[in-house]
Write a protein that holds these residues in place. Structure first.
Motif, PDB file in Angstrom:
ATOM      1  N   THR A  73       0.856  -1.110  -0.097  1.00  0.00           N
ATOM      2  CA  THR A  73       0.047   0.029  -0.103  1.00  0.00           C
ATOM      3  C   THR A  73       0.800   1.426   0.013  1.00  0.00           C
ATOM      4  O   THR A  73       0.664   2.303  -0.682  1.00  0.00           O
ATOM      5  CB  THR A  73      -0.887   0.098   1.542  1.00  0.00           C
ATOM      6  N   GLU A  74       1.937   1.360   0.727  1.00  0.00           N
ATOM      7  CA  GLU A  74       2.620   2.517   0.989  1.00  0.00           C
ATOM      8  C   GLU A  74       3.524   2.866  -0.119  1.00  0.00           C
ATOM      9  O   GLU A  74       3.807   3.806  -0.526  1.00  0.00           O
ATOM     10  CB  GLU A  74       3.477   2.551   2.475  1.00  0.00           C
ATOM     11  N   HIS A  75       4.109   1.840  -0.508  1.00  0.00           N
ATOM     12  CA  HIS A  75       5.293   1.985  -1.531  1.00  0.00           C
ATOM     13  C   HIS A  75       4.934   1.410  -3.074  1.00  0.00           C
ATOM     14  O   HIS A  75       5.530   1.793  -3.997  1.00  0.00           O
ATOM     15  CB  HIS A  75       6.605   1.216  -1.341  1.00  0.00           C
ATOM     16  N   ILE A  76       3.853   0.672  -3.206  1.00  0.00           N
ATOM     17  CA  ILE A  76       3.670   0.028  -4.321  1.00  0.00           C
ATOM     18  C   ILE A  76       3.319   1.062  -5.557  1.00  0.00           C
ATOM     19  O   ILE A  76       3.654   0.920  -6.458  1.00  0.00           O
ATOM     20  CB  ILE A  76       2.631  -1.134  -4.295  1.00  0.00           C
ATOM     21  N   TRP A  77       2.549   2.075  -5.285  1.00  0.00           N
ATOM     22  CA  TRP A  77       2.197   3.108  -6.485  1.00  0.00           C
ATOM     23  C   TRP A  77       3.315   3.917  -6.358  1.00  0.00           C
ATOM     24  O   TRP A  77       3.372   4.908  -7.451  1.00  0.00           O
ATOM     25  CB  TRP A  77       0.949   3.931  -5.999  1.00  0.00           C
ATOM     26  N   ALA A  78       4.528   4.049  -5.755  1.00  0.00           N
ATOM     27  CA  ALA A  78       5.533   4.831  -6.022  1.00  0.00           C
ATOM     28  C   ALA A  78       6.705   4.191  -7.134  1.00  0.00           C
ATOM     29  O   ALA A  78       7.418   4.805  -7.370  1.00  0.00           O
ATOM     30  CB  ALA A  78       6.352   5.418  -4.742  1.00  0.00           C
ATOM     31  N   MET A  79       6.348   2.857  -7.224  1.00  0.00           N
ATOM     32  CA  MET A  79       7.295   2.250  -8.067  1.00  0.00           C
ATOM     33  C   MET A  79       6.891   1.987  -9.571  1.00  0.00           C
ATOM     34  O   MET A  79       5.711   2.456  -9.814  1.00  0.00           O
ATOM     35  CB  MET A  79       7.498   0.785  -7.556  1.00  0.00           C
ATOM     36  N   GLU A  80       7.866   2.176 -10.502  1.00  0.00           N
ATOM     37  CA  GLU A  80       7.559   2.114 -11.751  1.00  0.00           C
ATOM     38  C   GLU A  80       6.806   0.756 -11.949  1.00  0.00           C
ATOM     39  O   GLU A  80       7.236  -0.267 -11.362  1.00  0.00           O
ATOM     40  CB  GLU A  80       8.782   2.099 -12.538  1.00  0.00           C
ATOM     41  N   ALA A  81       5.703   0.654 -12.944  1.00  0.00           N
ATOM     42  CA  ALA A  81       4.964  -0.618 -12.867  1.00  0.00           C
ATOM     43  C   ALA A  81       5.752  -1.687 -13.312  1.00  0.00           C
ATOM     44  O   ALA A  81       5.723  -2.819 -12.772  1.00  0.00           O
ATOM     45  CB  ALA A  81       4.058  -0.368 -14.094  1.00  0.00           C
ATOM     46  N   PRO A  82       6.726  -1.779 -14.546  1.00  0.00           N
ATOM     47  CA  PRO A  82       7.916  -2.903 -14.716  1.00  0.00           C
ATOM     48  C   PRO A  82       8.499  -3.262 -13.535  1.00  0.00           C
ATOM     49  O   PRO A  82       8.408  -4.498 -13.102  1.00  0.00           O
ATOM     50  CB  PRO A  82       8.584  -2.488 -15.845  1.00  0.00           C
ATOM     51  N   LEU A  83       8.982  -2.374 -12.624  1.00  0.00           N
ATOM     52  CA  LEU A  83       9.897  -2.927 -11.742  1.00  0.00           C
ATOM     53  C   LEU A  83       9.001  -3.504 -10.577  1.00  0.00           C
ATOM     54  O   LEU A  83       9.254  -4.578  -9.850  1.00  0.00           O
ATOM     55  CB  LEU A  83      10.545  -1.772 -11.022  1.00  0.00           C
ATOM     56  N   ARG A  84       7.671  -2.844 -10.086  1.00  0.00           N
ATOM     57  CA  ARG A  84       6.769  -3.185  -9.319  1.00  0.00           C
ATOM     58  C   ARG A  84       6.407  -4.867  -9.540  1.00  0.00           C
ATOM     59  O   ARG A  84       6.311  -5.596  -8.904  1.00  0.00           O
ATOM     60  CB  ARG A  84       5.597  -2.294  -9.242  1.00  0.00           C
ATOM     61  N   ASP A  85       5.851  -4.868 -10.741  1.00  0.00           N
ATOM     62  CA  ASP A  85       5.378  -6.056 -11.362  1.00  0.00           C
ATOM     63  C   ASP A  85       6.561  -7.329 -11.043  1.00  0.00           C
ATOM     64  O   ASP A  85       6.219  -8.456 -10.857  1.00  0.00           O
ATOM     65  CB  ASP A  85       4.777  -6.124 -12.276  1.00  0.00           C
ATOM     66  N   ALA A  86       7.743  -6.878 -11.636  1.00  0.00           N
ATOM     67  CA  ALA A  86       8.826  -7.720 -11.445  1.00  0.00           C
ATOM     68  C   ALA A  86       9.176  -8.345 -10.169  1.00  0.00           C
ATOM     69  O   ALA A  86       9.360  -9.462  -9.859  1.00  0.00           O
ATOM     70  CB  ALA A  86      10.079  -7.221 -12.090  1.00  0.00           C
ATOM     71  N   SER A  95       1.721 -10.798 -11.590  1.00  0.00           N
ATOM     72  CA  SER A  95       1.982  -9.116 -11.205  1.00  0.00           C
ATOM     73  C   SER A  95       1.001  -8.477 -10.216  1.00  0.00           C
ATOM     74  O   SER A  95       0.105  -9.449  -9.872  1.00  0.00           O
ATOM     75  CB  SER A  95       1.940  -8.427 -12.587  1.00  0.00           C
ATOM     76  N   TYR A  96       1.183  -7.277  -9.717  1.00  0.00           N
ATOM     77  CA  TYR A  96       0.520  -6.771  -8.815  1.00  0.00           C
ATOM     78  C   TYR A  96      -0.711  -6.612  -9.332  1.00  0.00           C
ATOM     79  O   TYR A  96      -1.736  -7.140  -8.735  1.00  0.00           O
ATOM     80  CB  TYR A  96       0.944  -5.574  -8.307  1.00  0.00           C
ATOM     81  N   PRO A  97      -1.276  -6.317 -10.627  1.00  0.00           N
ATOM     82  CA  PRO A  97      -2.655  -6.313 -10.896  1.00  0.00           C
ATOM     83  C   PRO A  97      -3.409  -7.463 -11.008  1.00  0.00           C
ATOM     84  O   PRO A  97      -4.581  -7.529 -10.425  1.00  0.00           O
ATOM     85  CB  PRO A  97      -2.709  -5.284 -12.504  1.00  0.00           C
ATOM     86  N   VAL A  98      -2.731  -8.606 -11.433  1.00  0.00           N
ATOM     87  CA  VAL A  98      -3.429  -9.980 -11.520  1.00  0.00           C
ATOM     88  C   VAL A  98      -3.629 -10.361  -9.987  1.00  0.00           C
ATOM     89  O   VAL A  98      -4.822 -10.967  -9.725  1.00  0.00           O
ATOM     90  CB  VAL A  98      -2.426 -10.823 -12.143  1.00  0.00           C
TER      91      VAL A  98
END
Length: 418
Positions: A73-86, A95-98
């Motif tokens: 919740t706190e850090h996930i949206w501050a990350m770039e999507a490719p890095l976040r999902d990796a 991935s996070y959306p799935v």
């Protein structure tokens, strides 16, 4: 040393001075024997109480609810999507959306169970186990929970995946639009019309068998390890549209197929595929394909031979079938590559089928969402012997023979005219 602890020790020393002020040298030894010892024990007790109240940071803290909440919740949206999902895939296989899709769909059912843990945390824990193949003991140590609770949560989440989400994500292609899309997809790679699925079976290795089993030998596959049979049908996109886990690993695939709901619905005509073709005067209904271990039927076509010993037309047909069958083989490889628990299934035998089906549901979610495909698990190629035709299958077997030969002749003529 923390400032609060230093302050505590300073106050204790001041207390010592007030209770036992400096005395003469002759009285010093008496003072130490009468007042220093109780104060020493009091000091030690106070320090131990302080440490206990503060707690000691454990290595497993990164897997706590608070750490997961901070990550999600706190850090996930501050990350770039490719890095976040990796990062999310490395932890939980998707991935996070799935992941949020899975949680949103399971959350109402998990809430009904009155689980003391948050729904997303419980799902993440189970996905971690499925992705990396961890045992309940390993996760218990990592998450600071009892092994029985890890097993209970795993059983609950996999049961929900295999029952509540199965009808939504594993569907037989009966609609005209989806059936046409599937047959055209297979036709592009095989040049055979009206193919709507590729069936394949795989032995899912069991980590161990219960010692109370009366006949454990029936679980041992041809490769010599205890297992359960997984049968699935894949479309051209490696998405499963039927899954069956009903037989021990020692059963032959034809018996497993005939025990499946899919077989009974097809043989009885319960499944109606309104897309028949006329090929060289023969009626060819939509059909699935499999290896020689499956029965040849009007709705299930198998190779003429496993060593290309037929006529040129028959050999061309068998080569086309090999390309179509490869889709299901690759799909199983992806399934075991994504969910490593299926490489050595360390759950109770009673919960093994639902765990396997749950992984199949998650596989479809990944394929639909176009998640990156992992390195596939390599399985040995096996060709079974053609099974005996049952009495109730004879009519369908004759139709299958005629349809197969008509497709082979038509394919060979088209290839020869190029």
């Amino acid at each position: 040393m923390e400032e609060s602890l230093l302050l505590m020790l300073s106050n204790l020393l001041n207390l010592q001075n007030n209770l036992d002020p400096s005395t003469s040298t002759s009285d010093a030894s008496l003072s130490c024997s009468t007042s220093a010892a109780p104060l020493l024990f009091f000091t030690i007790a106070t320090i131990l109480t302080y440490i206990s109240s503060k707690g000691v940071t454990k290595p497993e803290a990164e897997y706590s609810v608070s750490a997961f909440r901070a990550l999600s919740t706190e850090h996930i949206w501050a990350m770039e999507a490719p890095l976040r999902d990796a990062q999310w895939r490395s932890l939980y296989g998707i991935s996070y959306p799935v992941f949020t899709t899975v949680v949103d769909k399971l959350k109402p059912y998990i809430a009904e169970s009155q689980l003391s843990l948050p729904s997303d945390y419980a799902v993440a824990m189970v996905l971690s186990r499925l992705t990396h193949g961890h045992s309940s003991q390993t996760l218990a140590t990592r998450y600071g929970l009892e092994p029985y609770l890890i097993s209970k949560i795993t059983n609950m989440v996999t049961r929900l995946l295999s029952t509540k989400l199965y009808p939504e994500f594993i569907k037989i292609p009966v609609s005209r639009r989806r059936l046409s899309e599937t047959t055209l997809g297979f036709q592009e790679s095989t040049h055979l019309p009206n193919m709507c699925g590729s069936i394949h079976s795989s032995a899912i290795k069991l980590h161990s068998l219960p010692t109370t089993l009366i006949n454990p030998s029936i679980y041992y596959s041809h490769s010599g390890f205890p297992s359960i049979l997984l049968q699935l049908v894949s479309d051209h996109k490696k998405i499963f549209w039927d899954v069956c886990v009903k037989a021990p690993g020692g059963y032959d695939i034809a018996t497993h197929f005939r025990d499946s709901l899919l077989y009974n619905r097809l043989i009885s005509g319960d499944i109606v595929w309104d897309k028949g073709l006329n090929v060289r005067g023969e009626y060819v209904r939509p059909y699935i394909i499999g290896d020689s271990g499956y029965p040849l039927l009007s709705f299930l076509l198998t190779p003429f031979s496993h060593n290309r010993s037929g006529t040129p037309a028959q050999n061309a047909f068998d080569e086309a079938l090999t390309r179509g069958r490869k889709v299901a083989q690759e799909a199983i490889g992806l399934l075991k590559g994504r969910w490593k628990i299926l490489q050595d299934l360390n759950v109770g035998l009673n919960h093994a089928p639902q765990t396997i089906v749950a992984c199949c549901v998650l596989h479809n979610l990944c394929q639909i969402a176009r998640e990156p495909e992992p390195d596939p698990w390599k399985e040995p190629e096996e060709n079974g012997h053609p099974p005996r035709v049952l009495e109730n299958e004879k009519s369908s077997n004759y139709s299958g023979e005629d349809a197969r030969q008509a497709l082979a002749d038509d394919l060979y003529q088209r290839l020869s005219s190029r």
